[in-house]
Write an enzyme that holds these catalytic residues in place. Structure first.
Site, PDB file in Angstrom:
ATOM      1  CG  ASP A  40      -2.073   0.886   1.217  1.00  0.00           C
ATOM      2  OD1 ASP A  40      -2.250   1.596   0.217  1.00  0.00           O
ATOM      3  OD2 ASP A  40      -2.840   0.908   2.215  1.00  0.00           O
ATOM      4  CB  SER A 125      -4.365 -11.214   3.547  1.00  0.00           C
ATOM      5  OG  SER A 125      -5.549 -10.449   3.494  1.00  0.00           O
ATOM      6  CE1 TYR A 129      -4.519  -5.341   7.819  1.00  0.00           C
ATOM      7  CE2 TYR A 129      -5.870  -6.046   5.991  1.00  0.00           C
ATOM      8  CZ  TYR A 129      -5.506  -5.083   6.904  1.00  0.00           C
ATOM      9  OH  TYR A 129      -6.156  -3.862   6.906  1.00  0.00           O
TER      10      TYR A 129
HETATM   11  N1  AR6 Z   1       5.299  -5.215  -4.676  1.00  0.00           N
HETATM   12  C1  AR6 Z   1       4.719  -6.437  -4.493  1.00  0.00           C
HETATM   13  N2  AR6 Z   1       4.479  -6.961  -3.277  1.00  0.00           N
HETATM   14  C2  AR6 Z   1       4.849  -6.229  -2.204  1.00  0.00           C
HETATM   15  C3  AR6 Z   1       5.460  -4.952  -2.305  1.00  0.00           C
HETATM   16  C4  AR6 Z   1       5.681  -4.447  -3.612  1.00  0.00           C
HETATM   17  N3  AR6 Z   1       6.237  -3.252  -3.837  1.00  0.00           N
HETATM   18  N4  AR6 Z   1       5.712  -4.485  -1.042  1.00  0.00           N
HETATM   19  C5  AR6 Z   1       5.290  -5.445  -0.190  1.00  0.00           C
HETATM   20  N5  AR6 Z   1       4.780  -6.492  -0.876  1.00  0.00           N
HETATM   21  P1  AR6 Z   1       1.124  -6.047   3.040  1.00  0.00           P
HETATM   22  P2  AR6 Z   1      -1.532  -7.006   3.880  1.00  0.00           P
HETATM   23  C6  AR6 Z   1       4.203  -7.757  -0.391  1.00  0.00           C
HETATM   24  O1  AR6 Z   1       1.586  -5.972   4.453  1.00  0.00           O
HETATM   25  O2  AR6 Z   1      -0.934  -8.174   4.587  1.00  0.00           O
HETATM   26  C7  AR6 Z   1      -0.901  -1.991   4.848  1.00  0.00           C
HETATM   27  O3  AR6 Z   1      -0.399  -1.146   5.842  1.00  0.00           O
HETATM   28  C8  AR6 Z   1       4.526  -8.209   1.004  1.00  0.00           C
HETATM   29  O4  AR6 Z   1       5.821  -8.795   1.047  1.00  0.00           O
HETATM   30  O5  AR6 Z   1       1.481  -4.941   2.123  1.00  0.00           O
HETATM   31  O6  AR6 Z   1      -2.720  -7.248   2.990  1.00  0.00           O
HETATM   32  C9  AR6 Z   1      -2.335  -1.659   4.467  1.00  0.00           C
HETATM   33  O7  AR6 Z   1      -2.609  -0.281   4.589  1.00  0.00           O
HETATM   34  C10 AR6 Z   1       3.421  -9.228   1.251  1.00  0.00           C
HETATM   35  O8  AR6 Z   1       3.776 -10.489   0.673  1.00  0.00           O
HETATM   36  O9  AR6 Z   1      -0.483  -6.209   2.946  1.00  0.00           O
HETATM   37  C11 AR6 Z   1      -3.131  -2.481   5.419  1.00  0.00           C
HETATM   38  O10 AR6 Z   1      -3.327  -1.812   6.653  1.00  0.00           O
HETATM   39  C12 AR6 Z   1       2.244  -8.652   0.467  1.00  0.00           C
HETATM   40  O11 AR6 Z   1       2.797  -7.627  -0.369  1.00  0.00           O
HETATM   41  C13 AR6 Z   1      -2.296  -3.701   5.626  1.00  0.00           C
HETATM   42  O12 AR6 Z   1      -0.944  -3.318   5.361  1.00  0.00           O
HETATM   43  C14 AR6 Z   1       1.135  -8.070   1.316  1.00  0.00           C
HETATM   44  O13 AR6 Z   1       1.686  -7.430   2.453  1.00  0.00           O
HETATM   45  C15 AR6 Z   1      -2.653  -4.802   4.654  1.00  0.00           C
HETATM   46  O14 AR6 Z   1      -1.920  -5.958   4.995  1.00  0.00           O
END
Ligand code: AR6
Length: 179
Positions: A40, A125, A129
């Site tokens: 995000d 997630s 999450y």
């Molecule tokens: N490109 C692709 N994947 C990524 C990137 C990127 N640039 N950066 C991180 N990931 P998360 P959630 C991966 O925590 O669990 C936020 O604060 C990461 O390694 O981004 O759905 C939101 O505002 C992981 O495998 O999302 C929400 O409050 C995946 O993306 C909360 O986090 C998802 O990790 C959502 O949590």
């Protein structure tokens, strides 16, 4: 790594979703659509401040868990960002798989509604999450495959996995779905 499903292509790559040249990018957002860390934060940094103001203007009520909403994509090369709210993992007994499957179907429907040729998903997630990566991969890929099997329009669906552990989890599941 890729497979064909119906008229569509489902592929896995390791990388940064903000660098993808594709019509729609999915953001792993929170229900307030308030921005945050992880993917995000990366998407909002790359898209610029207009993304947060558009999201707040169009969706002041936020977005329910298990659903997704669409905006433009600011400075990203993508045309659309679909802000998807995955479930927080609470042990798996409070509907997490249904919510995670639902959020993928919702984004795929948005892609068709916006005439997208391609859509890129992160591993929703599986970061903050706390959803176990192998279980998330089963649900995300299973829901996507089921959707594509009944969708005549050809679509490129790319899962962009940030690290090798997540890529490996998704690759093992995709291989097992082929058996
Ligand atoms: N490109 C692709 N994947 C990524 C990137 C990127 N640039 N950066 C991180 N990931 P998360 P959630 C991966 O925590 O669990 C936020 O604060 C990461 O390694 O981004 O759905 C939101 O505002 C992981 O495998 O999302 C929400 O409050 C995946 O993306 C909360 O986090 C998802 O990790 C959502 O949590």
């Amino acid at each position: 790594m890729f497979v064909h499903v119906g008229n569509s292509r489902l592929e896995l790559v390791q990388g940064d979703i903000t660098a993808q040249a594709i019509d729609a990018i999915v953001n792993a957002a929170n229900a307030r659509l308030a921005g945050g860390g992880g993917v995000d934060g990366a998407i909002h940094r790359a898209a610029g401040p207009d993304l947060l103001s558009e999201t707040g203007r169009l969706y002041p009520q936020g977005c329910a868990t298990g659903s997704a909403v669409a905006t433009t994509a600011g400075r990203l090369t993508a045309k659309h960002v679909f802000h998807a709210v995955g479930p927080v993992w609470r042990g798996g007994g409070v509907g997490e798989p249904e919510l995670l499957a639902g959020v993928h179907r919702c984004c795929l429907r948005l892609a068709l509604e916006h005439d997208c040729c391609g859509i890129a998903f992160p591993a929703i997630s599986t970061g903050v999450y706390g959803y176990p990566k192998d279980l998330a991969a089963e649900t995300a890929l299973g829901a996507t495959r089921a959707f594509l099997r009944t969708t005549p329009a050809p679509l490129l669906v790319r899962f962009v996995l940030f690290d090798s552990g997540t890529f490996g989890a998704f690759a093992r599941v995709l291989e097992s779905l082929l058996d």
